[in-house]
Design a protein around this motif. Sequence first.
Motif, mmCIF file in Angstrom:
data_model
loop_
_atom_site.group_PDB
_atom_site.id
_atom_site.type_symbol
_atom_site.label_atom_id
_atom_site.label_comp_id
_atom_site.label_asym_id
_atom_site.label_seq_id
_atom_site.Cartn_x
_atom_site.Cartn_y
_atom_site.Cartn_z
ATOM 1 N N ARG A 1 53.141 17.395 17.963
ATOM 2 C CA ARG A 1 51.837 18.119 18.093
ATOM 3 C C ARG A 1 51.737 19.266 19.075
ATOM 4 N N LEU B 1 48.822 21.654 20.756
ATOM 5 C CA LEU B 1 47.278 22.058 20.738
ATOM 6 C C LEU B 1 47.350 23.112 21.559
ATOM 7 N N ARG B 2 46.534 24.238 21.314
ATOM 8 C CA ARG B 2 46.253 25.243 21.909
ATOM 9 C C ARG B 2 44.846 25.715 21.893
ATOM 10 N N ASN B 3 44.107 24.539 21.996
ATOM 11 C CA ASN B 3 42.360 24.740 22.027
ATOM 12 C C ASN B 3 42.041 25.562 23.237
ATOM 13 N N HIS B 4 42.610 25.616 24.197
ATOM 14 C CA HIS B 4 42.379 26.232 25.293
ATOM 15 C C HIS B 4 42.780 27.742 25.316
ATOM 16 N N ASN C 1 42.832 31.462 23.273
ATOM 17 C CA ASN C 1 42.085 32.177 22.165
ATOM 18 C C ASN C 1 43.169 33.386 21.633
ATOM 19 N N TRP D 1 49.959 28.906 13.967
ATOM 20 C CA TRP D 1 49.554 28.940 15.576
ATOM 21 C C TRP D 1 49.694 27.777 16.366
ATOM 22 N N GLU D 2 49.116 26.611 15.624
ATOM 23 C CA GLU D 2 49.326 25.283 16.199
ATOM 24 C C GLU D 2 48.857 24.254 15.101
ATOM 25 N N THR E 1 47.942 19.689 14.782
ATOM 26 C CA THR E 1 47.621 18.400 15.448
ATOM 27 C C THR E 1 48.574 17.324 15.326
ATOM 28 N N THR F 1 46.678 25.073 12.322
ATOM 29 C CA THR F 1 45.939 26.259 12.449
ATOM 30 C C THR F 1 46.542 27.543 12.044
ATOM 31 N N ARG G 1 40.788 31.895 13.179
ATOM 32 C CA ARG G 1 41.423 30.642 13.016
ATOM 33 C C ARG G 1 41.287 29.989 11.857
ATOM 34 N N LYS H 1 41.844 26.747 9.302
ATOM 35 C CA LYS H 1 42.554 25.375 9.323
ATOM 36 C C LYS H 1 42.961 24.952 7.936
#
Length: 228
Positions: free
Chosen positions: A8, A10-13, A15, A160-161, A163, A172, A179, A181
């Motif tokens: 996985r 994850l780059r939710n943090h 932008n 980009w990322e 899950t 994403t 962004r 999905k």
Amino acid sequence: MARSAPVRLLRNHINPAPLMLGNDKVGNCTSVGLANHIRATAALAGFQVDIVPENAISFYSRSTGYVPSRPETDQGGVEVDVLACASRIGYDVPHQRFYPLWGSSEPEDLNALRLIVAGFGAAYVGVQLAQADQMSGIWDTITPGNQQPGSWGGHCLLVWEYTGTADDDLVTVLTWGIRQKCTWRWLRSRLMEVHGVIWPQLVLPGGLYPTGDDLEKLRAENAAFLGN
């Protein structure tokens, strides 16, 4: 590409701040994809690169022959030709010019695609969109409507990322300034081409790329692999 990619990413943090850059008016997605790749990679290092629509449209003209006064020349771009052009002449943004290094991967090899996303910041890909993809929400192959790849045309976007790696795990992608999905099964059904892009000018003062990789080490490993 033999090693396993992260299960996985994850780059939710972070932008990546994708921009539209005129792609709602002309078919310059191949140019916009490069611009947003620069911005996404910079975001991984905690800064950003200013790019305006004129930059994306200007490079679209230089790489494809598009003439703003002649709408019939708005025919989109071939990704490998656009990448080769950027490598030769550079991609102009306000006050600087970027020259990419790039390579291609087989679209069937999703592990390689994930390695590109993890190591290069994002993957620069070409997809065949279906009319069903015009619906809002998550892009998937099980949504109602015409699912025939290409029925809505070709498009360039960035991966980009993600899950996870299961068919219904979410990916994403960066496109049209947002962004978006999608599922892996959707992406697998739509993929036409996959490219990895590196921007040497984004190497940080300590020598590492924004993804944390040592670019000089990568150059040496590439040279050794090629027998140079």
